[in-house]
Write a protein that holds these residues in place. Sequence first.
Motif, PDB file in Angstrom:
ATOM      1  N   ASP A   1      14.648   2.645   4.991  1.00 34.43           N
ATOM      2  CA  ASP A   1      13.552   2.051   4.218  1.00 34.43           C
ATOM      3  C   ASP A   1      12.470   3.062   3.875  1.00 34.43           C
TER       4      ASP A   1
ATOM      5  N   SER B   1      -2.937  -4.552   9.215  1.00 34.28           N
ATOM      6  CA  SER B   1      -2.547  -3.136   9.139  1.00 34.28           C
ATOM      7  C   SER B   1      -3.680  -2.225   9.593  1.00 34.28           C
TER       8      SER B   1
ATOM      9  N   THR C   1      17.678  -3.087  16.751  1.00 37.78           N
ATOM     10  CA  THR C   1      16.706  -2.782  15.698  1.00 37.78           C
ATOM     11  C   THR C   1      15.840  -1.572  16.019  1.00 37.78           C
TER      12      THR C   1
ATOM     13  N   HIS D   1       6.620   5.622   4.588  1.00 41.26           N
ATOM     14  CA  HIS D   1       7.178   4.508   5.341  1.00 41.26           C
ATOM     15  C   HIS D   1       6.452   3.218   4.955  1.00 41.26           C
TER      16      HIS D   1
ATOM     17  N   TRP E   1       4.852  -0.638   5.276  1.00 42.18           N
ATOM     18  CA  TRP E   1       4.270  -1.459   6.331  1.00 42.18           C
ATOM     19  C   TRP E   1       5.239  -2.592   6.653  1.00 42.18           C
ATOM     20  N   TRP E   2       5.409  -2.858   7.926  1.00 43.06           N
ATOM     21  CA  TRP E   2       6.267  -3.950   8.347  1.00 43.06           C
ATOM     22  C   TRP E   2       5.657  -5.273   7.892  1.00 43.06           C
TER      23      TRP E   2
ATOM     24  N   SER F   1       4.295  -9.066  11.358  1.00 41.77           N
ATOM     25  CA  SER F   1       4.857  -7.799  11.840  1.00 41.77           C
ATOM     26  C   SER F   1       4.745  -7.673  13.354  1.00 41.77           C
TER      27      SER F   1
ATOM     28  N   HIS G   1       7.991  -7.328  15.063  1.00 40.99           N
ATOM     29  CA  HIS G   1       8.553  -5.982  15.095  1.00 40.99           C
ATOM     30  C   HIS G   1       7.904  -5.158  16.211  1.00 40.99           C
TER      31      HIS G   1
END
Length: 415
Positions: A149, A187, A234, A263, A265-266, A273, A276
Motif C-alpha cells: 500500500d 491522526s 497482518t 504510506h 493513514w490507516w 484505525s 490496526h
Amino acid sequence: MDEARYTKRTIRWNGEQLTTYIDKLEGNDAAVNENQVEEKSSRPAALTDKGKRVPCVDVVVPTFRLDVEILSRIVSLRASVPANVSFWIVIDNPDAEPEKLNAVRAMEKLDNNYAVNIREHDKNYGVSAARNTGMAYSNADFICLLDDDVKPDPGLLDAYIGGIMRHPRANVFVGLAELATAKTLWSKAMLACNVIGFYYIADDRPFPPWGVTANLCVRGRTSRIRFKHKFPNTGGGEDIDYCIRSNQFKGAIVSVPGASVEHPWWADGHASSIIHVMGWAKGESLCVDDPDLQQYIYWTLPNVAEWTLLSLVLAPFWHPRALLLASLAAALVQILLRTRSFYFRVSVHEGRWMKRCVIGFVGSLIVLCQEMARVAAHLDRMRFVNLLWRFDWYCKQQMSYRAAQKTAHLIVSIV
C-alpha cells in the motif's frame, strides 16, 4: 537401475557458494561466509556479459489487497545506474476477486534486467510467510521489502544502492515511511503519542535499533535470517524480531532517509484505525517471551490495564467498590499525565491550548488501548508470567525511555 549409487544431498547453492564463485569469475578468490564477509564481496553485485559487477537488488512485495495501481508503481522503479533487479510479488489472498488476481498475474514480465515475477500462496499465510516466499526465490545480494500500500519515491533503488555502497557490511537498511499531513483529530493524536514514531526513525537516528517492514532493505542470499511465522498475519512485532536478529555488530542496521515511500493513514486517519494499532500490540506482546529479544525486556510495576485486571480478580473477595474506584482513579491519573506529556508534542499551529489538550487526551486513550490489547494477548495465550514485563522499543539506545515508563507506573501504583 533407477537407484543412484550415492546419496543425493541438496546444497544451498544460491547462498555463500554463489557469492564465492562470482568472486572467482571476477578473479577474486576471497571466501565468503556468515561470520566473515569481505567488503569487496559484500557489495550488491551480479556479473554482466562484460564480466563487470553491477548492483543486484531485488524487491519483494507481499500483497493481500492486490491493488494493481500501487503494484504497478512499485514494479516501475528503476535505478539510474546499470542494475539487475527482480520484483517478486507474492499473492497472499487466493480468495480475492478473479479480476484482481488476473490483473496481478498479467504483470509478470522480463524487461531489460527488470523482471516482474508473480508467486501465489494457496491460502492466506500472512505477511511474514509471504515475505519469506519472495526472499526464498530471490538470488540477489540485497532485498528491498515493501508493503503493498506504499507509493515509493522514484529514487528509492538509487538511495538503497548508495547506502549499501557506503556501508557494505550492514545487514539492514532502514528507509523512511512518510505519512501524509495529519488532517483528522485521530491522526494528529497518533503523531502526538508517537505510536508511529518508527515510521520516521530513519530521519532521527543514523543507526536505529530496527525499522518497519513497510520500507526496509535487508541482506539477501547470504543471510539465513527469515521472518518468524508466530506473529500475526497482518503484521506486528515481526519487524522488531527480524532486525534485532540481524543486528549482529555495531553498524549492522543503517538509516537511509533518502529511500522514502509515502504510506497511507490507516482507515484514512479515523478512529477505526485503533483496530490496526491494537493488532500491532498483539504482535508486540510476543516480543516479551521471545528468546532472541530477552536482553531488551525489563520489569515495571503494573500499568492501568494490569491494575484493572487485578481489581477484577480481587473484587469478589475484598472491597469490590474500593478496588474498582482505585482502578478508575489510576486510569484518570495516567490519562492526565500522558495528556500533559503529549500536549507539548502538538504543534502550536494547531490553534488554542484547548484543541492541543484534546489531541493529547485522544493520544493518551490510544496508548491505553494498546496496553489493554497487550494484556488481553497475554491472557489469551495463558502467558500470565508476561504481565509486568515490557519490551524496550529503543533497545537500550535511549535509557530515558525505560526510566520514564517505570516512573509513570510507579505513580499509578501509588495512586
